[in-house]
Design an enzyme around this catalytic site. Sequence first.
Site, PDB file in Angstrom:
ATOM      1  N   CYS A  73       3.604 -43.501  -9.030  1.00 42.41           N
ATOM      2  CA  CYS A  73       3.934 -44.283  -7.933  1.00 42.41           C
ATOM      3  C   CYS A  73       5.402 -44.709  -7.492  1.00 42.41           C
ATOM      4  O   CYS A  73       5.835 -44.568  -6.512  1.00 42.41           O
ATOM      5  CB  CYS A  73       2.924 -45.404  -7.723  1.00 42.41           C
ATOM      6  SG  CYS A  73       3.047 -46.747  -9.302  1.00 42.41           S
ATOM      7  N   HIS A 111       1.596 -51.320  -9.503  1.00 51.77           N
ATOM      8  CA  HIS A 111       1.735 -50.252  -8.444  1.00 51.77           C
ATOM      9  C   HIS A 111       2.618 -50.323  -7.226  1.00 51.77           C
ATOM     10  O   HIS A 111       2.790 -51.468  -6.788  1.00 51.77           O
ATOM     11  CB  HIS A 111       0.208 -49.939  -7.867  1.00 51.77           C
ATOM     12  CG  HIS A 111       0.098 -48.891  -7.024  1.00 51.77           C
ATOM     13  ND1 HIS A 111       0.416 -47.476  -7.072  1.00 51.77           N
ATOM     14  CD2 HIS A 111      -0.236 -48.643  -5.533  1.00 51.77           C
ATOM     15  CE1 HIS A 111       0.390 -46.661  -6.162  1.00 51.77           C
ATOM     16  NE2 HIS A 111      -0.150 -47.372  -5.292  1.00 51.77           N
ATOM     17  N   ASP A 125       0.556 -44.535   1.109  1.00 55.43           N
ATOM     18  CA  ASP A 125       0.500 -44.325  -0.271  1.00 55.43           C
ATOM     19  C   ASP A 125       0.399 -42.898  -0.644  1.00 55.43           C
ATOM     20  O   ASP A 125      -0.636 -42.398  -0.424  1.00 55.43           O
ATOM     21  CB  ASP A 125      -0.560 -45.251  -0.910  1.00 55.43           C
ATOM     22  CG  ASP A 125      -0.410 -45.580  -2.347  1.00 55.43           C
ATOM     23  OD1 ASP A 125       0.382 -44.704  -2.872  1.00 55.43           O
ATOM     24  OD2 ASP A 125      -1.017 -46.439  -2.897  1.00 55.43           O
TER      25      ASP A 125
END
Length: 254
Positions: A73, A111, A125
Amino acid sequence: MRANVNPDVQAYLDLLDLTAPPKPTLSFLERLHERHLLRVPFENLNIHLGRPIRLDIPSLFEKIVRQKRGGFCYELNHLFHWLLQSLGYDSILISARVRTDQGGFSPEFDHLALIVTLDEPYLVDVGFGNAFRRPLPISGEVREDIGGVYRVRRLESGEYAMQRQSGENWSDAYRFTLVPRSIEEFLDMCRYHQTSPDSHFTRNRLCSLATRSGRLTLTDTALKVTENGEQRTHPVASEEEWSRLLAVHFGIRL
């Protein structure tokens, strides 16, 4: 190439096989988001190669665009944020806390995701593995794609939850706020996930990529192929076979 597009931006768009529009639009953001998931794998291979993960844009660009690799991420969403800003989108980094196996939530900065504001704010995302294919409006509108049914829900605490539907129930995948963050705030957690034996990223190799009909996921021991909701698992018998599968299905040769 459009005359007003930076060559590095154009190289990134070429990787995604897209052409920049004259101005930022929701429809192009949706295409960018989905195409990124189809072209750029979620993977943690550098951790197992002992190569430090660098979060500066030149290093990320070299790895993801030039070397045609993937990342997790902090890498994927940070570079995608740079691309969106370069194309004129109003994008910010946000911190999210991921649901744990015990039912709680991980620490802040576990995250990294994005909020992109157009007619309204959207959760973006491209670094959470198997999740929503197109941006989610934080207003709560339900969106369905081949991977599942998703929504964003505002909680009484003031946080927001990215939720996935399971049967008639909804479960939080992660929780977040709309507080803008800098990449420096994620460095400690990024280091943790590269080095701690308690991080799931240090335990097994993983490379995963969305497909039009589902997903491909390669672990140390198996290749999992999901097509139209059905999953097949093929055991990996040797390191040589693992390397061959990585090259054939993900285009990565280490």
